[in-house]
Design a protein around this motif. Structure first.
Motif, PDB file in Angstrom:
ATOM      1  N   TRP A  76       0.816  -1.219   0.000  1.00  0.00           N
ATOM      2  CA  TRP A  76       0.000   0.000   0.000  1.00  0.00           C
ATOM      3  C   TRP A  76       0.847   1.266   0.000  1.00  0.00           C
ATOM      4  CZ3 TRP A  76       1.331   2.381   4.452  1.00  0.00           C
ATOM      5  CH2 TRP A  76       1.647   1.596   5.557  1.00  0.00           C
TER       6      TRP A  76
ATOM      7  N   PRO B 191       3.230   3.864  -1.865  1.00  0.00           N
ATOM      8  CA  PRO B 191       3.498   4.223  -3.265  1.00  0.00           C
ATOM      9  C   PRO B 191       4.993   4.422  -3.535  1.00  0.00           C
ATOM     10  CG  PRO B 191       2.737   6.155  -2.098  1.00  0.00           C
ATOM     11  CD  PRO B 191       2.695   5.007  -1.105  1.00  0.00           C
TER      12      PRO B 191
ATOM     13  N   ARG C 254       8.147  -1.172  -3.177  1.00  0.00           N
ATOM     14  CA  ARG C 254       7.027  -1.811  -2.475  1.00  0.00           C
ATOM     15  C   ARG C 254       6.721  -3.197  -3.042  1.00  0.00           C
ATOM     16  NH1 ARG C 254       2.978  -2.028  -5.975  1.00  0.00           N
ATOM     17  NH2 ARG C 254       2.996  -0.513  -7.647  1.00  0.00           N
TER      18      ARG C 254
ATOM     19  N   TRP D 280       0.330   0.858  -8.729  1.00  0.00           N
ATOM     20  CA  TRP D 280      -0.033   0.992  -7.322  1.00  0.00           C
ATOM     21  C   TRP D 280      -1.526   1.248  -7.219  1.00  0.00           C
ATOM     22  CZ3 TRP D 280      -1.932   5.165  -4.448  1.00  0.00           C
ATOM     23  CH2 TRP D 280      -1.878   4.987  -3.074  1.00  0.00           C
ATOM     24  N   PRO D 281      -2.251   0.649  -6.333  1.00  0.00           N
ATOM     25  CA  PRO D 281      -1.885  -0.239  -5.242  1.00  0.00           C
ATOM     26  C   PRO D 281      -2.165  -1.714  -5.529  1.00  0.00           C
ATOM     27  CG  PRO D 281      -4.055   0.627  -4.804  1.00  0.00           C
ATOM     28  CD  PRO D 281      -3.627   1.141  -6.175  1.00  0.00           C
TER      29      PRO D 281
END
Length: 119
Positions: A98, A100, A104, A111-112
């Motif tokens: 979650w 950005p 990640r 994203w997400p």
């Protein structure tokens, strides 16, 4: 032990995750790795690159935990047990899908869209 992260990647890829819509689609963005990001590389950069490949793909929270455990084990196997714990907690806290950020979970997807659940 060196091939464990690659085996985990194959297990994640063929695990039957429910990637909407339809069958598993590769991530939209091409793979890249910055090695160990802002973490010092003391002879274990291949651990970080293997971890990045799994993060690029994304998947379930359980798969993320397995990838992070594999990173910890890989760095510890290179003779850096204390750094392995620091790296583990760094990716656990800073790698959520979650966020950005370019590192990640599921960073190969928009994203997400990093997390997917099993059917």
């Amino acid at each position: 032990m060196k091939w464990l992260p690659l085996l985990i990647l194959f297990a994640i890829y063929f695990s039957g995750c429910n990637y909407p819509p339809g069958p598993l689609q590769p991530p939209e963005k091409p793979f890249f790795s910055d090695g160990c990001s802002c973490f010092p590389d003391l002879g274990y950069s291949e651990c970080c690159v293997d971890h990045d490949r799994i993060y690029w793909l994304g998947g379930t929270p359980d798969q993320r935990r397995a990838a992070d455990d594999a990173l910890r084990q890989c760095i510890a196997a290179k003779g850096r047990p204390m750094l392995s714990q620091m790296a583990f907690w760094g990716v656990r806290l800073g790698g959520h899908g979650w966020l950005p950020e370019p590192w990640r979970w599921g960073f190969g997807r928009r994203w997400p869209d990093g997390y997917y659940s099993k059917p």
